[in-house]
Structures are given as structure tokens and as C-alpha cells.
Write an enzyme that holds these catalytic residues in place. Structure first.
Site, short mmCIF file in Angstrom:
data_model
loop_
_atom_site.label_atom_id
_atom_site.label_comp_id
_atom_site.label_asym_id
_atom_site.label_seq_id
_atom_site.Cartn_x
_atom_site.Cartn_y
_atom_site.Cartn_z
CG LEU A 195 -2.06 -0.82 0.95
CD1 LEU A 195 -2.86 -0.61 2.67
CD2 LEU A 195 -2.93 -1.05 0.08
CB THR B 253 1.32 0.38 5.13
OG1 THR B 253 1.78 1.18 5.91
CG2 THR B 253 0.06 0.25 4.86
CE LYS C 297 0.33 2.66 9.69
NZ LYS C 297 0.19 3.89 10.24
CG ASP D 86 1.05 13.79 10.95
OD1 ASP D 86 0.75 15.23 10.42
OD2 ASP D 86 1.55 12.39 10.05
#
Length: 678
Positions: A41, A49, A65, A163
Site C-alpha cells: 500500500l 504498509t 504495518k 498529525d
């Protein structure tokens, strides 16, 4: 399909049944004999990922992850490992909330760290922006509603995300938003987390306190949410503006929108995007309250209702003769009183032909006589002519309007500015109207004819404020680029530029890693200027929280007045030249001795920014307009609050007294209200 988990492999997909990667030769694995990686990904600074299938759950999709930091050095690797583990802990802590991914597993295998989490079927908001274009106000309101409720839960668990940006917000198939990527999040200890020297967050979205020293508050996430909304509304990445303007872009964000937004949303975004975290909303709940204001409460009498027999429709109540005569007398008396009041309004000019609402304030000696409508955006500034007959208004709709103050009729509209008009002033002799604009120009007009006389150029920033000297020969202009310019009103020549306002600020070296010092002065823009009645002194208020006094003849600074904890939005000097009033973003008004610079007193009572102050011609009354939608009147001598004028439904931007002191004009979003003092 099976994906290679070698971090160095650049072509990881392999067909089913393959034992070794056809690209790098590394053996292919199913993690814990359960999680089968099927698609890459993407990769970030700390890892890769993968989309995966959970064999134990009928191949239900999930996300793997992998910690694979593209960093060198023991310290950097340690930080990457810490952040990776941190994300797992946050997901374990928060993952029960339906709009935050659930942690499925966290483990080490073959000397690598892995985190497995719930797969969110949808696309992030950055991709939606790229595919469908900028968001409407309605979509932004829906976004805020969803994200604020998520943040409320996150912050209640003493976690700061740090974030928030479009890439980290995914819209599911049910149109609900999901907040992802808690790798940068931090546990909140007491009220603030501080890790000096650590910069976490995405450039353009992260607030000053986070970029400067790693400090993070709930208000830090709210700033990032505001920057995210701006990006989706405008299509412009905040970083593009930051590289040119530093954090000052937040004061002019709306100029970059393709479509205007309502004042309510502008007000919310303004407060989300405050540079100083203490001036922002302090919780998601506060923003939700402004986003969903409660309907006005209806006052219910404390007295129990009086029960009266209901007359039958078939048997109307019959009044005796003496009762009929009594009711007739009462009706005549009340009619006479109403007629007398009506005649009184006409006699005192309180019942004009323009649409009016005649409202008694807390005291009966102040009346709202009319509301002027015609501007299509916020009215930033109002000024009244020396004869008290004409009102000038400057607006964000780029126009200036002239009004008959007596009748409320619109006389004309001036349309030569190409950007919002921030300030208007009428010369004491009544012959000239001066206007300052975001188009960096100042224009002179003949108020009687509407003819444009001259355009002044020279400022490199927005012209925030203009003020004319008592002799109508000189005017001053304050700019967003930290300068004040003095001009000859007759010849149009620039006399001098005042540039000493910010010595104390420029001498401080701020340790901001990515913020060039050359951008810092834009923060200290001059917001307001005022000239003393004798024409010898100029006062200027600024974003640097100070007021500067200048010798108008020499251009030399006399004294810097400090005491406000936020920007100084407005300054005014009393008719006797002895008192200076200043209104600030810290919600206070301060009174100063103009000669000595001594602070006399602080006036408190407003619940939001004080945007404008004005002093009556007799020097007895101070009027203040605020973002709390009210105007307050004060006794200038004692500092006592006299009364509060309510009637605006949005923040008040400007207030002005008429020359006889009996009329006050106040401006807000697309309206101007005229108040009569008796």
C-alpha cells in the site's frame, strides 16, 4: 497473490504458490501463519504498509504495518521504534471507538516489528480532493462534525494525535470519517506534553508550538484540523503559503478560497487557525458548540398558569353594559399611548422610512434606530462625516458604500478596489474619503460625487488601517508588512515610512527549524493607527501585542506600550489628547496616559476579541465592539461599564461616534446598525 516483506524489495508481488520472491530471492512468509500480505500500500519514513488477509477470519482484509525506518543512527532508529510502538498502544487504547482503526496484533518476527490493524475500506480526503475538487461548506461542516467528535474521544483519553491532515482521514462507504495513523500521537501528561528538540507533524498542518519545540496540546490538533479544512476548501496546500508568509497566512486564508463561506464558518476557522494556541479553541467540545449553536431559549414565567373557564363556541360570553363601557375606555387609553409613542419616535427621528427595528437597550436612553443592509460580506470599517449626515462603510466585498445617515438610504457604491476594503476615514474638513485595502493600495475619493481622486501605492503588504490628521493635510496608513507610511493628502507624495515598531521582536531569535527569519516580521503587521487631536502624536497597534507612540513631525518612536497578551486590534485617542484606549485579542481594553505611557486601567467584560474602540467627542464615553457580537459603553473617567448594546447576530468589526456624540454606527457581517443616544 503473496507479497514479499523484504523492506529493500522494490517489486514485492508474487503469484500464489511461490516460495521465494522472484525479484529479490527472499523467502515469502505468512506472518504468524495467519496474516498473509497480498498487496503493497505504500511506504513512509518509518515503515511499509501492506494490505493483508486474516486466514483465521475467512480471509478478512486487514492492514500490516512493518517497521522499516529509512533513517540512520542509533537515536533515529530508537525514535522510529518508539513511535511505532506508540501507535500500537494508542490503537489498543482508542480502537474500540468505531471511527478509529482497531489494533489486531503487535509482534516481532524475524527481527522486524509488525502492527496489524483493521482495514478501512474507503479513500482518504486528499484523494477525494484530487478527484472531485474543492469541498463545499456543507461538506466541511460535516467533516468538522465527524472529526470533532472523534477528537473529543481522543483527547478525553489524554492523547494528542499531532498529525491531522487530509491523508490521515478516510471516508468509509457509509460516509463516516475515520482518523488513522496514530504513529505521531503522544500521551498528554497533565495539560501539556513537551519534548524539546523534537519536531513531529506535517509541514503546513502543524502549529507553531509543535514545530518550535515539540509541544502539543488539544488546541494543537484543532489547529491542524483548521489547516485541513482550509486545504479542502481552497485546494491549496498550507505549506505553499507557509513557505512565502510563515504563519501569517492564517490571517488571510479566506482570500484564497474559490467560493465564499458563511461568517459562522469563517469565525470557527479563524479561531482554529490562531497562531497562539491560547487564542484558539481549547477543546473539541467548544468548537462543536459554535458549530451547532443552541436555539434561543424561551423565557418561561415562574408564575403558574391561570386556569380560566373556556367559553363554548355555541354560547359566546355576553358582557354587561358597564363591562363593555370599561373595555372601550381601556382600548381608547391604550390607543392614545401607542399614538403618543409613535409621534415621539417621528419627532426625534427614531422612526425612519428605512427598514427599522426600534429596540430599547438595557436603559431607555439608547435605541437601535435602523439596520443598513447592502453589503454582501463583512463590513470591516465605518466612518461618519464631520457634518453627521453621511456614513461610509468599507467591506470584504471589495466595495465602499456611502449612506445618508439621517434616512438610511444608500447614496452610492465605490467599486475600484480589487480586494477587501479594510479601513475608511473621512477628513475633518469633509472633502476627502480615504480607503485602505488588501490590494495594497490607498484610494482618495470625493465623498460628495464618488469620484476617485488618487491612488497611493508603496505598501508591500495589505493596508489594514488609515487615519487622517486634524488639519486634513496628512494621513497615516498601517500595513501588514510592519510599516506605517505618512502621506501628504493634497499632493499625494509619501512623506516618510516608520519602521521602528518591532525592534524588540526582531531581536529575538526563534528556534523554528523550518521558519526563515525573513518571514517573521510579517507576523507583526500594523493593525490600527490613530492621530492625536493636536496632530503631533501617532499611535499604532500591532500583532506583536504592543502599541507604539510616534512623533508625527519627525517620525521618531517615542515609547512602546506593553501589557496586552494578544494582538492590539484598535487604538483611539481622547479629544483632549490625554488618554489612549486600546482593544485587544486578549478580550480587554486598556487605558493609557498618552504623555507618560503609564497604564491607567484595564477594562474587562467582553467574552471574545475586542475588535474596535472609539471615544465620544466629549471625551466622556468609550465604545467597544467585540467578536462576542456586542458593543459596550464605558465611562472613560472611571472605567465603569455603563451598558451593553445587543442586536448584532455576528461579531462586531467597527464602531464610530457621530460628531455630536448622539449616534453610534457599528458594523458586522453585511450589516451596519445605527444607535441613537439621548
Amino acid at each position: 497473490m503473496l507479497c514479499c516483506l523484504n523492506p529493500a524489495c522494490h517489486n514485492p508481488p508474487n503469484p500464489d504458490g511461490t516460495i521465494f520472491c522472484s525479484n529479490c530471492g527472499v523467502g515469502l512468509v505468512v506472518l504468524r501463519n495467519r496474516y498473509r500480505p497480498i498487496k503493497s500500500l505504500g511506504a513512509g519514513g518509518f515503515g511499509k504498509t501492506y494490505l493483508a488477509e486474516d486466514i483465521d477470519k475467512l480471509n478478512k482484509k486487514c492492514v500490516i504495518k512493518q517497521l522499516a525506518p529509512q533513517v540512520q543512527g542509533t537515536g533515529a532508529l530508537q525514535k522510529a521504534t518508539e513511535l511505532f510502538e506508540q501507535e500500537a498502544r494508542r490503537l489498543e487504547q482508542l480502537g474500540e471507538y468505531p471511527q478509529i482503526p482497531t489494533l489486531l496484533a503487535y509482534f516481532e518476527e524475524d527481527n522486524c516489528l509488525y502492527l496489524v490493524q483493521q482495514f478501512i475500506d474507503g479513500q482518504n480526503l486528499l484523494k477525494e480532493l484530487q478527484q472531485q475538487g474543492t469541498f463545499s461548506e456543507g461538506k466541511i461542516r460535516d467533516l468538522l462534525q465527524d472529526l470533532l467528535n472523534i477528537l473529543k474521544v481522543v483527547h478525553q483519553h489524554k492523547v494528542i494525535h499531532r498529525d491531522i491532515k487530509p491523508e490521515n482521514i478516510i471516508q468509509r462507504g457509509d460516509r463516516k470519517l475515520v482518523l488513522i495513523d496514530f504513529g505521531a500521537s503522544k500521551q498528554l501528561t497533565k495539560t501539556v506534553m513537551t519534548a524539546k528538540g523534537t519536531m513531529i507533524g506535517s509541514l503546513g498542518y502543524a502549529p507553531l508550538e509543535q514545530m518550535q519545540g515539540g509541544e502539543a496540546y488539544p488546541a494543537s490538533d484543532l489547529y491542524s484540523l483548521g489547516a485541513t479544512c482550509f486545504h479542502l476548501l481552497s485546494g491549496i496546500h498550507p505549506w505553499e503559503l507557509f513557505t512565502k508568509q510563515g504563519y501569517t497566512w492564517v490571517s488571510s486564508w479566506r482570500q484564497h478560497l474559490q467560493q465564499p463561506v458563511s461568517l459562522e464558518l469563517r469565525r470557527i476557522l479563524d479561531k482554529l487557525l490562531q497562531e497562539d494556541y491560547q487564542q484558539r479553541y481549547q477543546s473539541a467540545e467548544e468548537v462543536l458548540q459554535d458549530l451547532n449553536p443552541a436555539p434561543p431559549s424561551t423565557k418561561v414565567s415562574s408564575q403558574p398558569p391561570i386556569s380560566t373557564p373556556r367559553a363554548s363556541a355555541k354560547s359566546p360570553v355576553k358582557l354587561k353594559a358597564w363591562q363593555q363601557r370599561l373595555l372601550a375606555g381601556v382600548a381608547i387609553t391604550l390607543g392614545g399611548l401607542v399614538l403618543t409613542q409613535f409621534v415621539g419616535y417621528v419627532r426625534y427621528g427614531l422612526f425612519p422610512t428605512n427598514p427599522i427595528s426600534v429596540i430599547a437597550s438595557q436603559d431607555s436612553d439608547v435605541f437601535l434606530t435602523r439596520t443598513l443592509t447592502g453589503h454582501s460580506n463583512s463590513v470591516s470599517s465605518v466612518a461618519i462625516s464631520p457634518d453627521g449626515k453621511t456614513l461610509a462603510s468599507g467591506s470584504d466585498d471589495k466595495t465602499i458604500k456611502l449612506w445618508n445617515l439621517v434616512t438610511g438610504e444608500q447614496i452610492r457604491t465605490l467599486t475600484e478596489h480589487s480586494s477587501p476594503v479594510n479601513s475608511v476615514a473621512i477628513s475633518p474638513d469633509g472633502n476627502t474619503l480615504v480607503s485602505g485595502s488588501d490590494d495594497r493600495t490607498i484610494k482618495l475619493w470625493n465623498p460628495a460625487t464618488g469620484e476617485q481622486i488618487r491612488t497611493f501605492r508603496g505598501h508591500t503588504g495589505y493596508v489594514n488601517f488609515v487615519a487622517i490628521s486634524p488639519d486634513s493635510k496628512t494621513f497615516a496608513s498601517g500595513s501588514s508588512h510592519k510599516t506605517i507610511k505618512l502621506w501628504n493628502l493634497t499632493t499625494g507624495k509619501q512623506i516618510r515610512t516608520l519602521t521602528g515598531h518591532f525592534k524588540s521582536v526582531d531581536s529575538v531569535a526563534l528556534p523554528v527549524i523550518i521558519r526563515p527569519q525573513s518571514l517573521e516580521p510579517d507576523k507583526q503587521q500594523v493593525i490600527s493607527v490613530a492621530i492625536s487631536p493636536d496632530g503631533k502624536t501617532l499611535a499604532s497597534g500591532s500583532y506583536d501585542n504592543t502599541i507604539e507612540r510616534w512623533n508625527l513631525e519627525t517620525g521618531e518612536p517615542i515609547r512602546t506600550l506593553t501589557g496586552h497578551s494578544s494582538q492590539v486590534n484598535s487604538v483611539a485617542i481622547s479629544p483632549d489628547g490625554k488618554t489612549l484606549a486600546s482593544g485587544s485579542g486578549d478580550k480587554t481594553i486598556k487605558l493609557w496616559n498618552l504623555t507618560t505611557g503609564e497604564q491607567i486601567r484595564t477594562l474587562t467584560g467582553h467574552s471574545d476579541w475586542v475588535s474596535s474602540v472609539a471615544i465620544s467627542p466629549d471625551g466622556k464615553t468609550l465604545a467597544s465592539g467585540s467578536w462576542d457580537n456586542t458593543i459596550k459603553l464605558w465611562n472613560l473617567t472611571t472605567g465603569e461599564q455603563i451598558r451593553t448594546l445587543t442586536g448584532h447576530f455576528n461579531r462586531v468589526y467597527s464602531v464610530a461616534f457621530s460628531p455630536d456624540g448622539k449616534t453610534i454606527a457599528s458594523s458586522s457581517y453585511n450589516t451596519i446598525k445605527i444607535w441613537r443616544l439621548r
